[in-house]
Structure formats: structure tokens, C-alpha cells
Design a protein around this motif. Structure first.
Motif, mmCIF file in Angstrom:
data_model
loop_
_atom_site.group_PDB
_atom_site.id
_atom_site.type_symbol
_atom_site.label_atom_id
_atom_site.label_comp_id
_atom_site.label_asym_id
_atom_site.label_seq_id
_atom_site.Cartn_x
_atom_site.Cartn_y
_atom_site.Cartn_z
ATOM 1 N N GLY A 133 0.805 -1.206 0.000
ATOM 2 C CA GLY A 133 0.000 0.000 0.000
ATOM 3 C C GLY A 133 0.840 1.259 0.000
ATOM 4 O O GLY A 133 2.072 1.223 0.016
ATOM 5 N N GLU A 134 0.158 2.397 -0.009
ATOM 6 C CA GLU A 134 0.840 3.679 0.056
ATOM 7 C C GLU A 134 1.430 3.894 1.450
ATOM 8 O O GLU A 134 0.989 3.292 2.437
ATOM 9 N N LYS A 135 2.418 4.754 1.528
ATOM 10 C CA LYS A 135 3.023 5.037 2.826
ATOM 11 C C LYS A 135 2.025 5.746 3.725
ATOM 12 O O LYS A 135 1.276 6.634 3.299
ATOM 13 N N VAL A 136 2.065 5.360 4.999
ATOM 14 C CA VAL A 136 1.183 5.923 6.013
ATOM 15 C C VAL A 136 1.855 7.103 6.708
ATOM 16 O O VAL A 136 1.216 8.093 7.055
ATOM 17 N N TYR A 137 3.141 6.984 6.928
ATOM 18 C CA TYR A 137 3.943 8.090 7.468
ATOM 19 C C TYR A 137 5.289 8.085 6.767
ATOM 20 O O TYR A 137 5.763 7.045 6.280
ATOM 21 N N HIS A 138 5.918 9.249 6.718
ATOM 22 C CA HIS A 138 7.205 9.389 6.034
ATOM 23 C C HIS A 138 7.823 10.696 6.509
ATOM 24 O O HIS A 138 7.293 11.767 6.270
ATOM 25 N N TYR A 139 8.966 10.592 7.226
ATOM 26 C CA TYR A 139 9.600 11.802 7.743
ATOM 27 C C TYR A 139 11.060 11.528 8.068
ATOM 28 O O TYR A 139 11.501 10.376 8.142
ATOM 29 N N ASN A 140 11.798 12.601 8.265
ATOM 30 C CA ASN A 140 13.185 12.529 8.727
ATOM 31 C C ASN A 140 13.243 12.983 10.178
ATOM 32 O O ASN A 140 12.631 13.981 10.554
ATOM 33 N N ALA A 141 13.979 12.243 10.984
ATOM 34 C CA ALA A 141 14.190 12.605 12.389
ATOM 35 C C ALA A 141 15.692 12.692 12.644
ATOM 36 O O ALA A 141 16.497 12.110 11.911
ATOM 37 N N TYR A 173 16.610 17.872 19.158
ATOM 38 C CA TYR A 173 15.889 16.951 18.287
ATOM 39 C C TYR A 173 15.439 17.692 17.026
ATOM 40 O O TYR A 173 15.193 18.898 17.052
ATOM 41 N N HIS A 174 15.277 16.925 15.946
ATOM 42 C CA HIS A 174 14.827 17.510 14.678
ATOM 43 C C HIS A 174 13.761 16.615 14.053
ATOM 44 O O HIS A 174 13.905 15.392 14.007
ATOM 45 N N ILE A 175 12.707 17.230 13.571
ATOM 46 C CA ILE A 175 11.694 16.577 12.735
ATOM 47 C C ILE A 175 11.545 17.441 11.490
ATOM 48 O O ILE A 175 11.302 18.646 11.589
ATOM 49 N N GLU A 176 11.690 16.820 10.319
ATOM 50 C CA GLU A 176 11.586 17.593 9.090
ATOM 51 C C GLU A 176 11.114 16.700 7.950
ATOM 52 O O GLU A 176 11.112 15.470 8.061
ATOM 53 N N ASN A 177 10.709 17.345 6.880
ATOM 54 C CA ASN A 177 10.264 16.646 5.665
ATOM 55 C C ASN A 177 9.139 15.656 5.956
ATOM 56 O O ASN A 177 9.076 14.580 5.349
ATOM 57 N N ASP A 184 7.401 20.531 11.413
ATOM 58 C CA ASP A 184 8.826 20.838 11.242
ATOM 59 C C ASP A 184 9.315 21.391 12.579
ATOM 60 O O ASP A 184 8.982 22.521 12.955
ATOM 61 N N LEU A 185 10.095 20.588 13.319
ATOM 62 C CA LEU A 185 10.428 20.924 14.699
ATOM 63 C C LEU A 185 11.928 20.880 14.936
ATOM 64 O O LEU A 185 12.619 19.988 14.436
ATOM 65 N N LEU A 224 7.802 13.401 22.961
ATOM 66 C CA LEU A 224 7.481 14.764 22.549
ATOM 67 C C LEU A 224 6.720 14.797 21.230
ATOM 68 O O LEU A 224 5.834 15.624 21.042
ATOM 69 N N TYR A 225 7.103 13.921 20.323
ATOM 70 C CA TYR A 225 6.359 13.793 19.078
ATOM 71 C C TYR A 225 6.664 12.437 18.452
ATOM 72 O O TYR A 225 7.820 12.105 18.203
#
Length: 461
Positions: A133-141, A173-177, A184-185, A224-225
Motif C-alpha cells: 500500500g501507500e506510505k502511512v507516514y514518512h519523515y526525517n528525524a 531533536y529535529h523533525i523535518e520533511n 517541522d520541529l 514529545l512527538y
């Protein structure tokens, strides 16, 4: 698991470089650099997820059933979910050491680390799909760390030595893309951690010491996230500004602070050593399970106002003969809430846990090993004991006070075997090793917690 065909694949190559050089006037530089990758996936049964989370169209699950678990909306179907991670860490750890006149020693150091990862999840296979299936979540940490520290040891008299240490650390910490939710944190923390200690009779066979330290630690990023749960309603855990944006300087799960006092003694002899100590640790805002409520109404990690940890530790190593060495350590401890209102979840409010044992801390631990080492061959046997522990903060009781054995883990023992072989000649410098963990193949539960549907346990491998 055999029941659902869960599959885990993970590789973790690592490269390290070490370099030591003697500088002028008693200074020595020791430095290390490393790179590490962790890439792999975990496929697990996923029918407990909703169609909305899995991004299934209404042609597969009707609109009015999109929020139901898949085992409710499509009870005859199966589904495997894949959680993928590709992470890289690089680091540089230099230290400057100086031995001064009169026996003083000084260490100046730096720690620089950078961690980045790509994480995504999708339906890997399902009885009603012909392809993933399609991606449900997708991010860089990511996480960045920069620290400097200084340690100084100074003899005060021939019988007394002072030790002082301080660390200044910054981490973020970093959350992006993030593909679907746009969070974007950058979440920064900065701490100063000091320690002071004194050793009596440091050059003698029998010595004693005492130390006092203060340290702070940031919460885990998932507290935190949790980007993997964003589709289920998990939002960043911060206070909000007037414009609705997140104030990353005011996290709902705060850093914890601990004061640690230790007093101990050590006896050294040609054949080995024995050391014992007692410790007292007082926490403010210790990060514990069930400190708050998540998007499902289930307790999540949060802060306990005040906690304490008290314990006695004993360790030692002794050469029994030319070829045999025995080692061991043991501890007895208490880990209690001093002031804590625990979230019960599902709209049940909070309950006072003052004086209760903190979940996940066994009151007794012991480890004994015997090693045979002769020539190129080394054989070892290790025996470990872990005492009873609770999987939640109720001390094994229900809300009404009745005993519930499902809320505790029994004490258990484990036996492990090791083999090391160090060849000579062309292969000199290499070590071949083999480990047999849980050699008696015991069926024991080593960890447990409270999940969305109740107690859940994790066995030893």
C-alpha cells in the motif's frame, strides 16, 4: 511471532578510528571518530489499525467504518505492516589529558554527535491488496549533540584526593520533511551537570570515597512527538503560542533532574578487588510511564513530581588461579514515588501513587561470571538473577486494591556462555567470538508494560 509471521531485518555496520598522541609538557591527546548505520524493517500484524490510519479508500472500507480497527471492519482479512528505518550517526570524541606535578590530573573533552534517520511505514501485504500500500507516514528525524567537559583530580594530602567534574551539553531533536502532516520541529535542550567527590587513602589497599552530583536528562523524542502515530492523532506535546504554533521551549514532558549522593569503599589486592557502595538519588520530574494521556486515552510517559532511588551495590573480581577469573556484582534497591498523581486513562482521572514502587525496577539484581583464559582460548559462563518487578505503578493491585498477578513479573535467572579465540601468525590481532545467550532455553518474561488493550509481556530470546 509464529502466530502472525512477524519478521525483522536489521543491519548495523560501524566504523571507528582511534588516535593517541603524546604532546609536550605532559599533555596527551586521545581522539576517536565513528560512523554507524542502522537500516532495516519490522513487519508485524496490523489489523488493530484503523482504515483511516492505513489510508485505505472507502471502496475497501466504508466511510462510517473508517475509524474502526481493521479486525472489526474486515474481520476475515489479514494485514502485515512494515516499519522501515535508515539511520546514520557520526561522532567525534577528543580528550586532552595532562598529568601535573604533585599527582594532579586534568582531562578536557568534547563530544560532537549527529544522528539522522529516514522513517516510513506502509501496508506490506494484505489479503485484499495485490501489492504494498501507500506510505502511512514518512519523515526525517534527527538529534544533534555538542558537549564540553572538564575533570580535575587534585591530591589535598597524602591521604586525601579531591575530584571535580563539570559538563556543559547542548542537544537538539529535529523533525523535518514530514510528508503528510507538515510538522517541522527543532527542539533544543541545554544542561550543566556538575560533580564533586573526595577519596580517602587513594594509594592504599583499602580506600573510601564519597561524591555528590547533579544531572539533567531530556525526554525521548517519542515522548514529545511520535511521527509514526501522527495518523492516529498524536500531535507534538508542547504548549501552544497565541497564534497556535508550538512553543518548543515548553514541552509537556519536561527534562528530569537528579541529585545523586554515593558513599563507598574499595579493597585491592594482587589477586583482584572488592568494592561496595550505597547511593541515594532524588529526582524532580523523573520521566515515568503513565504521567499523562495519549490520543487514545491511554496513559503515556510523563513526569512524576518527586521520586527517590536508594540502594546498596557490591562488585568485585578475583583471580582464582593462573587461568580462572571470577567476577560479579549485585544490588539491593528501592525505587519509590515521593509525590506522583498517575493518569489512569479512559476518563478515569488520576490516582495517588505516593510511596509506591516505580514500574520496571527490580529490587534485586546479581551477575556472576567465571572465565577460563589460557593462550588463544577464552571460555566464559555468566549467571544472572533478576528480582521481581512490577509492570505498572500499582504494585500489583487493581484500582480497587485487589491483587492482580498479571501486573508483575516473576524473578528469573539466565545462563549465558561465551567463546573467544585469538589466533596468532597471519591472523594475529583478530578475535573470533561466539555467544550462546539463554543457554538453558528458559521460557521467561523479561519485560512488561500496559498497552492499549491491557498488560503485555516480552519474553527472553
Amino acid at each position: 511471532s509464529d502466530c502472525f509471521g512477524d519478521l525483522e531485518q536489521f543491519q548495523q555496520p560501524r566504523v571507528e578510528l582511534h588516535h593517541d598522541v603524546a604532546l609536550s609538557q605532559g599533555w596527551t591527546l586521545k581522539q576517536a571518530a565513528f560512523w554507524m548505520q542502522g537500516v532495516g524493517y519490522f513487519d508485524f500484524e496490523g489489523t488493530w489499525r484503523s482504515a483511516a490510519y492505513l489510508r485505505l479508500p472507502t471502496s475497501i472500507v466504508p466511510l462510517d467504518e473508517q475509524q474502526d480497527p481493521l479486525y472489526v471492519s474486515r474481520p476475515m482479512d489479514g494485514l502485515m505492516f512494515r516499519a522501515f528505518v535508515d539511520q546514520h550517526t557520526i561522532g567525534y570524541l577528543p580528550r586532552l589529558l595532562r598529568t601535573g606535578t604533585g599527582g594532579s590530573k586534568t582531562t578536557l573533552g568534547l563530544e560532537a554527535r549527529r544522528h539522522r534517520s529516514l522513517r516510513w511505514g506502509r501496508i506490506q501485504s494484505a489479503t485484499f491488496l495485490s501489492e504494498p500500500g501507500e506510505k502511512v507516514y514518512h519523515y526525517n528525524a534527527g538529534k544533534s549533540i555538542a558537549s564540553v567537559f572538564a575533570i580535575h583530580e587534585q591530591p589535598l594530602t597524602t591521604f586525601m584526593r579531591l575530584e571535580a567534574e563539570v559538563q556543559a551539553t547542548w542537544r537538539s531533536y529535529h523533525i523535518e520533511n514530514e510528508r503528510f502532516f507538515g510538522n517541522d520541529l527543532d527542539i533544543p535542550f541545554a544542561f550543566i551537570n556538575p560533580r564533586i567527590g573526595i577519596t580517602f587513602n587513594p594509594a592504599g589497599n583499602l580506600s573510601a570515597y564519597a561524591s555528590l552530583a547533579r544531572a539533567q536528562r531530556e525526554p525521548r523524542l517519542k515522548s514529545l512527538y511520535d511521527g509514526e502515530e501522527a495518523g492516529a492523532g498524536f500531535t507534538p506535546r508542547f504548549e501552544t503560542n497565541a497564534d497556535g504554533s508550538f512553543d518548543v521551549d515548553r514541552p509537556l514532558v519536561r527534562p528530569e533532574t537528579v541529585w545523586n549522593l554515593e558513599v563507598g569503599s574499595r579493597y585491592e589486592a594482587p589477586a583482584g578487588y572488592i568494592q561496595g557502595n550505597v547511593y541515594w538519588m532524588q529526582f524532580e520530574d523523573e520521566i515515568v510511564p503513565s504521567g499523562g494521556i495519549d490520543q487514545y486515552g491511554v496513559p503515556r510517559s510523563g513526569n512524576a513530581q518527586r521520586t527517590k532511588h536508594l540502594g546498596v551495590e557490591l562488585e568485585g573480581a578475583w583471580k582464582l588461579s593462573r587461568d580462572f577469573m571470577a567476577r560479579g556484582h549485585a544490588s539491593l534497591s528501592e525505587h519509590q514515588f515521593v509525590s506522583f498523581e498517575e493518569a489512569l486513562g479512559y476518563g478515569q482521572g488520576y490516582i495517588n501513587r505516593d510511596g509506591n514502587t516505580i514500574a520496571g525496577f527490580p529490587g534485586a539484581l546479581a551477575h556472576v561470571s567465571l572465565t577460563y583464559d589460557r593462550g588463544p582460548l577464552q571460555l566464559g559462563v555468566q549467571h544472572t538473577y533478576t528480582g521481581e518487578q512490577f509492570i505498572d505503578n500499582s504494585e500489583g493491585t487493581n484500582v480497587d486494591g485487589t491483587v492482580n498477578d498479571q501486573l508483575r513479573l516473576d524473578a528469573y535467572t539466565m545462563l549465558d556462555l561465551t567463546l573467544r579465540y585469538r589466533p596468532s601468525g597471519v591472523l594475529g590481532g583478530l578475535t573470533f567470538s561466539a555467544d550462546l545467550n539463554n543457554a538453558l532455553d528458559q521460557k521467561v518474561l523479561t519485560y512488561g508494560n500496559i498497552g492499549a488493550v491491557g498488560p503485555q509481556f516480552f519474553p527472553a530470546a
